[in-house]
Design a protein around this motif. Structure first.
Motif, mmCIF file in Angstrom:
data_model
loop_
_atom_site.group_PDB
_atom_site.id
_atom_site.type_symbol
_atom_site.label_atom_id
_atom_site.label_comp_id
_atom_site.label_asym_id
_atom_site.label_seq_id
_atom_site.Cartn_x
_atom_site.Cartn_y
_atom_site.Cartn_z
ATOM 1 N N PRO A 339 1.302 -1.381 -0.105
ATOM 2 C CA PRO A 339 0.060 0.478 0.325
ATOM 3 C C PRO A 339 1.032 0.968 -0.100
ATOM 4 O O PRO A 339 -0.073 2.461 0.357
ATOM 5 C CB PRO A 339 -0.892 -0.290 1.186
ATOM 6 C CG PRO A 339 0.400 -0.752 2.286
ATOM 7 C CD PRO A 339 1.038 -1.941 1.187
ATOM 8 N N GLN B 4 -15.113 -11.608 -1.882
ATOM 9 C CA GLN B 4 -15.652 -10.386 -1.404
ATOM 10 C C GLN B 4 -14.874 -10.386 0.002
ATOM 11 O O GLN B 4 -13.725 -9.367 0.580
ATOM 12 C CB GLN B 4 -16.869 -9.807 -0.850
ATOM 13 C CG GLN B 4 -17.782 -9.482 -2.158
ATOM 14 C CD GLN B 4 -17.693 -8.419 -2.254
ATOM 15 O OE1 GLN B 4 -17.037 -7.563 -2.533
ATOM 16 N NE2 GLN B 4 -18.382 -8.125 -3.372
ATOM 17 N N HIS B 6 -11.217 -10.601 -0.004
ATOM 18 C CA HIS B 6 -9.901 -11.010 -0.453
ATOM 19 C C HIS B 6 -9.674 -9.460 -1.344
ATOM 20 O O HIS B 6 -9.537 -9.127 -2.060
ATOM 21 C CB HIS B 6 -9.288 -11.998 -1.135
ATOM 22 C CG HIS B 6 -8.888 -13.080 -0.502
ATOM 23 N ND1 HIS B 6 -9.961 -14.002 0.182
ATOM 24 C CD2 HIS B 6 -7.610 -13.745 0.006
ATOM 25 C CE1 HIS B 6 -8.938 -15.031 1.134
ATOM 26 N NE2 HIS B 6 -7.759 -14.583 0.200
ATOM 27 N N SER B 7 -11.418 -8.698 -0.678
ATOM 28 C CA SER B 7 -11.416 -6.611 -1.614
ATOM 29 C C SER B 7 -10.017 -6.528 -1.394
ATOM 30 O O SER B 7 -9.201 -5.621 -2.079
ATOM 31 C CB SER B 7 -12.213 -6.596 -0.923
ATOM 32 O OG SER B 7 -13.162 -7.110 -1.280
ATOM 33 N N ASP B 8 -9.325 -6.787 -0.409
ATOM 34 C CA ASP B 8 -8.006 -5.989 0.070
ATOM 35 C C ASP B 8 -6.956 -6.789 -1.185
ATOM 36 O O ASP B 8 -6.430 -5.844 -1.789
ATOM 37 C CB ASP B 8 -7.769 -6.320 1.114
ATOM 38 C CG ASP B 8 -7.295 -7.384 1.452
ATOM 39 O OD1 ASP B 8 -7.649 -8.477 1.223
ATOM 40 O OD2 ASP B 8 -5.923 -7.662 2.412
ATOM 41 N N VAL B 9 -7.373 -7.429 -1.846
ATOM 42 C CA VAL B 9 -5.724 -8.140 -2.530
ATOM 43 C C VAL B 9 -6.513 -7.456 -3.704
ATOM 44 O O VAL B 9 -5.699 -7.283 -4.526
ATOM 45 C CB VAL B 9 -5.965 -9.724 -2.245
ATOM 46 C CG1 VAL B 9 -5.491 -10.513 -4.012
ATOM 47 C CG2 VAL B 9 -5.659 -10.220 -1.310
ATOM 48 N N ASP B 11 -8.315 -4.679 -4.305
ATOM 49 C CA ASP B 11 -8.290 -3.455 -4.319
ATOM 50 C C ASP B 11 -5.973 -3.282 -4.494
ATOM 51 O O ASP B 11 -6.029 -2.297 -5.233
ATOM 52 C CB ASP B 11 -8.147 -2.602 -3.582
ATOM 53 C CG ASP B 11 -9.860 -2.501 -3.588
ATOM 54 O OD1 ASP B 11 -10.596 -2.698 -3.951
ATOM 55 O OD2 ASP B 11 -10.079 -2.018 -1.926
ATOM 56 N N ALA B 12 -5.196 -3.934 -4.000
ATOM 57 C CA ALA B 12 -4.315 -3.153 -4.156
ATOM 58 C C ALA B 12 -3.514 -4.177 -5.367
ATOM 59 O O ALA B 12 -2.369 -3.529 -5.585
ATOM 60 C CB ALA B 12 -3.149 -4.707 -3.164
ATOM 61 N N ASP B 44 -12.126 -7.561 -9.714
ATOM 62 C CA ASP B 44 -12.663 -6.396 -10.134
ATOM 63 C C ASP B 44 -14.139 -6.276 -10.907
ATOM 64 O O ASP B 44 -15.029 -5.563 -10.301
ATOM 65 C CB ASP B 44 -11.579 -5.555 -9.889
ATOM 66 C CG ASP B 44 -11.917 -4.085 -9.428
ATOM 67 O OD1 ASP B 44 -12.591 -3.764 -8.368
ATOM 68 O OD2 ASP B 44 -11.671 -3.361 -9.197
ATOM 69 N N SER B 77 4.319 -6.458 0.708
ATOM 70 C CA SER B 77 3.420 -6.773 1.558
ATOM 71 C C SER B 77 2.144 -8.077 1.557
ATOM 72 O O SER B 77 1.314 -8.393 2.182
ATOM 73 C CB SER B 77 2.357 -5.914 1.219
ATOM 74 O OG SER B 77 2.624 -4.511 0.929
ATOM 75 N N TYR B 79 0.948 -9.303 -1.228
ATOM 76 C CA TYR B 79 -0.941 -9.828 -0.616
ATOM 77 C C TYR B 79 -1.623 -11.015 -1.074
ATOM 78 O O TYR B 79 -0.690 -11.692 -2.213
ATOM 79 C CB TYR B 79 -1.164 -9.358 -1.776
ATOM 80 C CG TYR B 79 -1.978 -7.171 -0.894
ATOM 81 C CD1 TYR B 79 -3.031 -7.219 0.211
ATOM 82 C CD2 TYR B 79 -0.883 -6.821 -0.974
ATOM 83 C CE1 TYR B 79 -2.749 -5.992 0.556
ATOM 84 C CE2 TYR B 79 -0.826 -5.222 -1.189
ATOM 85 C CZ TYR B 79 -1.632 -4.972 -0.119
ATOM 86 O OH TYR B 79 -1.993 -4.196 0.741
#
Lengths: 479, 345
Positions: A339, B4, B6-9, B11-12, B44, B77, B79
């Motif tokens: 991030p 959903q 793994h939404s952070d994944v 987004d990243a 996405d 990070s 992901y």
């Protein structure tokens, strides 16, 4: 011609392409087309984020040789189909986006390393090589390309050639255009040509340099011979924290004008020192962070390092020592991973500008002023990287944490910041840009940047690509 | 939708290119869709327009992933892109959209699932999922009498293909048999089976009640360190090929190498870098059955990375071993390499 996919004419062209380069090398699947509709440019990312329909190519072609590329060019010319070269797709200027549809010519299968010439220290490779893979292979042979851009893992060699890319060690080893010996190129009309085998000659204007930075508008570079270097005996870093950017800039400029040869210098303004340096390196201090490094035989490195430190000490900075320099080097790519990298919903852009030492600070302050006065919602930060004997590059960034939700409104705001900031830079002697290229993002600025000389570029384009099939809509050449 | 979680994944990864050079499929297919960025973009789109999950091109992009997790390991990070793809496959299966070839494979695994417990040892249970000589090799190396559990699959294959209910049912049966054996240590030479028992089963609610799950490499390394197994000198040079499940899922990098070095082997680095997966689709379990052309291309890449045609390869992955052996490449399993040491022959 805009290709429509829902008619039999499309199938005729589709079949012709498959016959020319093989079925495995012509693709039309939706997943891959989506991947080719977005590069690293913020606007297509925004478009995607807002669930707007993608603007994909109709066909993706993956040639395996220069001859394959030539066949594709001939077919495309015959039907006047747009062809947009695509390497790693990691360009930030929209240069690889197939905005007029047609063929996305993905070069990644042109990935052979042809020769390492250990006598001359050169490597010859196809341009679809992933840069990190190429560097690893070069290192295995005992050498290095010394091309270490942040996009090393994602971009292809051809991508760097197409927009005159640069790596972290550019101050000593040069930008990609300084590394190139010669090129193989497929012209828009499908002819395979080679430029002269050495970069220093007196045999007329240099075609190699003309094609470098042409961003796929003058044809497709398919093979290149690059200089390579022995792995240096050592590489050492040192960092200082100056009270402000001006004193740090004075030190950096003196290192360069004293003709020391650092491999890298990087100077962060006070906002970026507070924001990114703190976030990534954990250095939580006020001031302007400057780091530099030398490489080569240890005795020479130590001598040059001592001289450079002596120059810096004149400005009475806080000496952060070698460790804080080494940490920066070890984490140099970390800034670009999520991030840590700016990301949606933020709007962000890199106002990449290059100027002489006499002008570079004025460029910085002019851009900062224009952004502050006109776009109070934007943060402006910057660092100076890629230092030369005469000046350096300003890697300025604007960031808006909460841009408009409407994609049209957001794009308009985004473009307005670019227009005003870049015009402020140009008015103060800045050139767009140093290593990201022009692409779709800055094409409209090219006539202003070049003045009446831009007409010469347009005429070259017209001669090389009479049907304007190559990457239309980019670099200010129109469609 | 499960993606959903793994939404952070998404987004990243959707706009990030930083690991594309390590995608095992992308490196041979050269498709943008075969990179973590490409898959995250697809997911996405699906996250925003769930009906697009039915797009066969999107489904194919999910199944083409080798799940090697080399990208996850590389990412600063970390992901969990492999985890995201597993969730996507779960969504595909739940909506009855799995390709026929995938469904048929799972059906066949279920039909052949007949776990069998044999032997008499008290301490150690050997779990074997492949028709190899691991039990005998294990006995030869350790001198231990053990119980053996033969299974065609631990549920890992249905799991990675998105059939989570079937995977959990198989896990329950295997767990009952292991507990019934009374052994407190389970050793397997299959990195996939090890990962299933060690990491997947507990996530599915299975409590091991103090039973230790070990991969044979770490188990043997411990015995060697304790002086209970002696390995002797062997002066051959070999290249060790990491298993995705050992390196990228469980951080087991040192022990297999240490064992080989203790056996006297000189290890040479394979390929050009230590990050890329050369396991030929191991973590996808059935890559060779679903995408034989991709595995063929991975083999071509593997051969190009070899220093010379006569390179001797060692791998801890039975899957990778089978593919390499099938291609005529000189390859040994880790246990074969250890047994090849003069003291153990």
């Amino acid at each position: 011609m805009i290709l429509q996919t829902d008619n039999y004419h499309f199938e005729m062209i589709h079949s012709e392409l498959k016959w020319a380069v093989g079925e495995e090398n012509v693709r039309t699947d939706d997943a891959d087309k989506l991947g080719h509709s977005i590069d690293y440019y913020w606007v297509p990312e925004l478009w995607h984020d807002r669930n707007c329909p993608p603007q994909p190519p109709q066909i993706i072609v993956t040639p395996e040789s220069a001859q394959d590329v030539a066949k594709v060019m001939k077919i495309a010319n015959n039907y006047k189909i747009p062809v947009t070269p695509w390497g790693g797709g990691s360009g930030s200027q929209g240069g690889a986006l197939p905005i007029y549809g047609g063929i996305s010519l993905d070069t990644k299968k042109l990935n052979k390393i042809i020769e390492i010439d250990e006598k001359s220290l050169t490597i010859t490779a196809e341009t679809g090589c992933n840069m990190q893979q190429l560097e690893w292979a070069t290192e295995k042979a005992g050498y290095s390309t010394m091309h270490f851009p942040a996009s090393i893992a994602c971009a292809t060699l051809g991508g760097f050639l197409a927009h005159r890319g640069t790596g972290v060690l550019s101050t000593k080893y040069g930008k990609i255009e300084d590394m190139v010996m010669s090129l193989e190129m497929v012209t828009p009309e499908g002819e395979v040509i080679n430029t002269l085998p050495v970069p220093r000659h007196a045999s007329g204007p240099d075609l190699t340099q003309m094609f470098l930075g042409s961003e796929g508008t003058l044809g497709v570079m398919t093979k290149v011979t690059l200089k390579i270097h022995p792995i240096p005996e050592c590489r050492k870093f040192h960092a200082f924290l100056f009270k402000d950017m001006t004193t740090a800039m004075a030190a950096g400029a003196e290192i360069m004008t004293s003709r020391l040869r650092p491999a890298v210098i990087r100077l962060y303004d006070t906002p970026e020192t507070a924001k990114l340096i703190k976030k990534v390196l954990g250095i939580d201090r006020e001031g302007s962070y400057l780091v530099f490094g030398f490489d080569g035989p240890e005795a020479m490195v130590d001598l040059e390092m001592a001289k450079a430190c002596e120059i810096c000490q004149k400005q009475e900075p806080e000496d952060l020592g070698t460790e804080m320099g080494q940490i920066w080097w070890d984490n140099r790519y970390k800034f670009f991973y999520p991030p840590y990298m700016f990301h949606m919903p933020q709007a962000f852009g890199t106002l990449d500008t290059v100027a002489t030492f006499a002008n570079i600070e004025n460029v910085y302050w002019a851009m900062k002023k224009v952004v502050a006065e006109n776009f109070p919602q934007a943060t402006f930060i910057g660092h100076f990287s890629h230092w030369y004997e005469w000046g350096c590059m300003l890697y300025a960034r604007f960031i808006i944490d909460d841009p408009p939700n409407d994609p049209h409104e957001a794009t308009a705001l985004y473009n307005k910041i670019w227009d005003m900031a870049i015009r402020a830079a140009m008015a103060n002697g800045g050139v767009i840009n140093e290593h990201h290229g022009v692409g779709l993002k800055l094409g409209r600025m090219m006539p202003e940047l070049y003045g009446n000389a831009f007409d010469i570029l347009k005429r070259i384009k017209k001669v090389m690509d009479p049907n304007n099939i190559m990457n239309p809509g980019k670099m200010g050449f129109g469609a | 939708m499960h993606i959903q979680t793994h939404s952070d994944v998404i987004d990243a990864c959707r706009f990030c290119f930083m690991c594309r050079h390590l995608d095992t499929t992308g490196n041979v297919s050269f498709r943008e869709a075969d990179t973590p960025r490409g898959r995250a973009l697809v997911l996405d789109r699906i996250r925003m327009n769930p009906q697009q999950l039915a797009n066969p091109d999107f489904i194919n992009a999910m199944y083409q992933s080798t799940l090697s997790a080399a990208c996850r390991k590389h990412c600063v990070s970390h992901y969990d892109e492999a985890g995201l793809v597993l969730q996507a496959r779960h969504d595909i299966v739940e909506q009855n959209l799995a390709p026929d070839a995938v469904s048929q494979l799972v059906q066949s695994i279920e039909q052949q699932f007949a776990p069998k417990l044999i032997g008499e040892g008290q301490d150690v249970l050997i779990l074997s999922t492949h028709e190899d000589a691991f039990e005998h090799q294990f006995l030869h190396l350790t001198g231990k009498t053990v119980q053996m559990l033969h299974v065609n699959d631990t549920g890992k294959t249905p799991f990675v293909l998105g059939f989570w209910d079937q995977a959990k049912q198989m896990a329950q049966q295997i767990t009952s048999l292991i507990k019934k054996s009374g052994c407190m240590t389970v050793v397997t030479n299959s990195p996939a089976a090890f990962d299933a028992l060690k990491n997947d089963y507990p996530k599915w609610g299975i409590d091991w009640d103090g039973i230790t799950i070990e991969h044979s490499s770490t188990y043997l390394a411990r015995l060697v360190d304790a002086g209970k197994v002696t390995l002797s000198t062997n002066d051959q040079s070999v290249y060790y090929i990491d298993s995705d499940y050992l390196r990228n899922y469980n951080d087991i990098v040192t022990e297999p190498r240490q064992l080989l070095e203790q056996s006297g082997y000189q290890l040479k680095p394979f390929g050009t870098n230590p990050e890329e997966s050369y396991a030929l689709g191991e973590a996808a379990m059935v890559m060779d059955q679903l995408y034989p052309r991709l595995v063929e291309l991975m083999l071509d890449r593997f051969k190009n990375m070899m220093d010379q045609a006569m390179d001797r390869i060692v791998t801890a992955s039975p899957y990778t071993l089978r593919i390499l052996r099938g291609a005529g490449i000189d390859v040994m399993s880790l246990e074969e390499a250890l047994l090849a040491s003069p003291a153990n022959v």
